[in-house]
Scaffold this motif. Structure first.
Motif, PDB file in Angstrom:
ATOM      1  N   GLU A   1       0.885  -1.162   0.000  1.00 54.07           N
ATOM      2  CA  GLU A   1       0.000   0.000   0.000  1.00 54.07           C
ATOM      3  C   GLU A   1       0.919   1.207   0.000  1.00 54.07           C
ATOM      4  OE1 GLU A   1      -3.330  -0.173   2.640  1.00 54.07           O
ATOM      5  OE2 GLU A   1      -4.015  -1.926   1.517  1.00 54.07           O
TER       6      GLU A   1
ATOM      7  N   ILE B   1       1.472   5.076   0.212  1.00 53.85           N
ATOM      8  CA  ILE B   1       0.770   6.240   0.771  1.00 53.85           C
ATOM      9  C   ILE B   1       1.620   7.492   0.618  1.00 53.85           C
ATOM     10  CG2 ILE B   1      -0.167   7.241   2.906  1.00 53.85           C
ATOM     11  CD1 ILE B   1      -0.859   4.253   3.646  1.00 53.85           C
TER      12      ILE B   1
ATOM     13  N   ARG C   1       1.582  11.665   1.506  1.00 54.13           N
ATOM     14  CA  ARG C   1       0.917  12.651   2.372  1.00 54.13           C
ATOM     15  C   ARG C   1       1.461  14.054   2.095  1.00 54.13           C
ATOM     16  NH1 ARG C   1      -1.288   9.548   6.753  1.00 54.13           N
ATOM     17  NH2 ARG C   1      -0.322   7.485   6.793  1.00 54.13           N
TER      18      ARG C   1
ATOM     19  N   ALA D   1      -2.279  13.940   9.047  1.00 53.42           N
ATOM     20  CA  ALA D   1      -3.628  13.438   9.360  1.00 53.42           C
ATOM     21  C   ALA D   1      -3.523  11.951   9.670  1.00 53.42           C
ATOM     22  CB  ALA D   1      -4.592  13.661   8.188  1.00 53.42           C
ATOM     23  N   GLY D   2      -4.619  11.389  10.150  1.00 55.20           N
ATOM     24  CA  GLY D   2      -4.758   9.944  10.276  1.00 55.20           C
ATOM     25  C   GLY D   2      -3.641   9.281  11.062  1.00 55.20           C
ATOM     26  N   SER D   3      -3.130   8.162  10.512  1.00 51.63           N
ATOM     27  CA  SER D   3      -2.155   7.364  11.254  1.00 51.63           C
ATOM     28  C   SER D   3      -0.830   8.106  11.415  1.00 51.63           C
ATOM     29  CB  SER D   3      -1.933   6.009  10.577  1.00 51.63           C
ATOM     30  OG  SER D   3      -1.279   6.163   9.346  1.00 51.63           O
TER      31      SER D   3
ATOM     32  N   ASP E   1      -3.893  13.372   1.807  1.00 50.99           N
ATOM     33  CA  ASP E   1      -3.097  12.151   1.628  1.00 50.99           C
ATOM     34  C   ASP E   1      -3.910  11.155   0.804  1.00 50.99           C
ATOM     35  OD1 ASP E   1      -4.916  10.875   3.414  1.00 50.99           O
ATOM     36  OD2 ASP E   1      -3.661  11.340   5.137  1.00 50.99           O
ATOM     37  N   PHE E   2      -3.266  10.089   0.377  1.00 54.15           N
ATOM     38  CA  PHE E   2      -3.988   9.063  -0.391  1.00 54.15           C
ATOM     39  C   PHE E   2      -3.160   7.785  -0.429  1.00 54.15           C
ATOM     40  CE2 PHE E   2      -1.361   9.401  -4.225  1.00 54.15           C
ATOM     41  CZ  PHE E   2      -0.843  10.666  -4.099  1.00 54.15           C
ATOM     42  N   LYS E   3      -3.859   6.706  -0.813  1.00 61.04           N
ATOM     43  CA  LYS E   3      -3.241   5.383  -0.916  1.00 61.04           C
ATOM     44  C   LYS E   3      -3.369   4.876  -2.351  1.00 61.04           C
ATOM     45  CE  LYS E   3      -5.462   1.759  -0.454  1.00 61.04           C
ATOM     46  NZ  LYS E   3      -6.018   0.685  -1.306  1.00 61.04           N
TER      47      LYS E   3
ATOM     48  N   ASP F   1     -12.743   7.005  -0.851  1.00 64.16           N
ATOM     49  CA  ASP F   1     -12.381   5.881   0.035  1.00 64.16           C
ATOM     50  C   ASP F   1     -10.882   5.866   0.302  1.00 64.16           C
ATOM     51  OD1 ASP F   1     -14.967   4.867   0.047  1.00 64.16           O
ATOM     52  OD2 ASP F   1     -14.367   2.834  -0.544  1.00 64.16           O
ATOM     53  N   THR F   2     -10.111   6.288  -0.675  1.00 62.96           N
ATOM     54  CA  THR F   2      -8.651   6.100  -0.623  1.00 62.96           C
ATOM     55  C   THR F   2      -7.862   7.406  -0.557  1.00 62.96           C
ATOM     56  OG1 THR F   2      -8.532   6.014  -3.036  1.00 62.96           O
ATOM     57  CG2 THR F   2      -8.815   3.906  -1.907  1.00 62.96           C
ATOM     58  N   CYS F   3      -8.578   8.530  -0.514  1.00 63.12           N
ATOM     59  CA  CYS F   3      -7.915   9.839  -0.400  1.00 63.12           C
ATOM     60  C   CYS F   3      -8.520  10.604   0.775  1.00 63.12           C
ATOM     61  CB  CYS F   3      -8.180  10.711  -1.636  1.00 63.12           C
ATOM     62  SG  CYS F   3      -7.696  10.026  -3.210  1.00 63.12           S
ATOM     63  N   ARG F   4      -7.738  11.449   1.436  1.00 60.20           N
ATOM     64  CA  ARG F   4      -8.343  12.455   2.324  1.00 60.20           C
ATOM     65  C   ARG F   4      -8.455  13.749   1.536  1.00 60.20           C
ATOM     66  NH1 ARG F   4      -5.475   9.849   6.634  1.00 60.20           N
ATOM     67  NH2 ARG F   4      -7.040   8.893   7.978  1.00 60.20           N
TER      68      ARG F   4
ATOM     69  N   ARG G   1     -15.477   6.664   8.841  1.00 60.69           N
ATOM     70  CA  ARG G   1     -14.561   6.122   9.862  1.00 60.69           C
ATOM     71  C   ARG G   1     -14.818   6.757  11.226  1.00 60.69           C
ATOM     72  NH1 ARG G   1     -10.568   7.477   5.830  1.00 60.69           N
ATOM     73  NH2 ARG G   1      -9.942   5.645   4.625  1.00 60.69           N
TER      74      ARG G   1
END
Ligand code: TMP
Ligand code: ASP
Length: 237
Positions: free
Chosen positions: A90, A92, A94, A98-100, A175-177, A197-200, A216
């Motif tokens: 995966e 990622i 950024r 954000a997030g993790s 960010d995105f995956k 689903d895969t981007c902020r 989420r």
């Protein structure tokens, strides 16, 4: 093209064989999951939006020289794509904390970075997609050195392009995956999806979240957020 048997069902998509061994059909669902499938729900209409948005963005990336798996949209939820073996990473990128990232390093969300970050996780649900570095990916035989270098180059180019597309519609790409796949002849191409689903995605003025974090984090209004991104990107559908 004929849709044949189902090959795979993931959390958000199903994949079907076709009468062409090099082509599969992706079918987008409205199912939403978070936290490695622990939280389950539905975002009504998400499959249609994610299908159309992914295809729109992959078309623009192709035009800018990024190879992708995209072939042709077949219906609201179905798209023909090149058959690939997914590289189990995966990827990622950024631009803003954000997030993790915020959680892991103990910083608040919303801090813009001078340079984008690039990170890899091992795509393995059983292990909870653990973070890893290039040498770990090599040691595990997940990709070659050359493939990792190419994936990094593509990911950073994709970031620059997507950031620009989003800025045009008043959205900050936080960010995105991404996921990449290998075609039968070994070519690395962008696969999977590019969607809320895969981007902020944050509104550049109000900083309102226009992505899956609404699901989420139980913020409500996920459907409306996905529709808003779609409307800004592609107009009324
Ligand atoms: P993270 O901050 O939770 O690591 O997420 C970074 C980005 O990756 C965010 O835009 C959401 C996306 N993402 C996925 O697409 N799938 C996943 O399973 C996870 C954990 C994140
Ligand atoms: N793909 C993650 C899950 O398993 C969800 C997320 O995007 O956070 O459930």
């Amino acid at each position: 093209m004929k849709k044949l048997e189902q090959l795979y069902e993931g959390k958000a998509k199903k994949v079907f064989a076709t009468d062409d061994p090099n082509v599969v059909i992706v079918d987008y669902k409205d199912d939403a999951t978070a936290f490695n499938g622990e939280k389950k729900g539905t975002i009504v209409g998400k499959g249609v939006i994610n299908n159309k948005m992914t295809n729109h963005l992959m078309g623009k990336l192709e035009a800018a020289g990024i190879p992708t798996h995209y072939i042709q949209q077949l219906s609201d939820r179905e798209t023909a794509v090149k058959k690939v073996s997914i590289v189990p990473l995966e990827v990622i990128v950024r631009n803003i904390s954000a997030g993790s990232f915020a959680k892991r390093y103990g910083v608040e969300e919303g801090i813009p970075f001078a340079e984008p970050t690039f990170e890899l996780s091992y795509k393995n649900d059983g292990l909870g997609d653990p973070l890893l570095n290039d040498s770990h990916a090599l040691a595990l035989g997940l990709a070659t050195k050359e493939e990792i270098a190419l994936i990094r180059d593509y990911a950073l180019r994709i970031n620059a392009l997507l950031k620009g597309f989003m800025k045009e519609i008043g959205i900050d790409l936080v960010d995105f995956k991404l996921e990449f796949g290998k075609t039968a002849d070994g070519t690395i191409v962008l696969a999977d999806e590019i969607s809320p689903d895969t981007c902020r995605l944050w509104d550049e003025k109000t900083h309102e979240k226009l992505d899956k974090d609404r699901f989420r984090r139980d913020l409500g209004g996920a459907e409306e957020a996905y529709e808003e991104v779609m409307r800004r990107l592609m107009g009324e559908q």
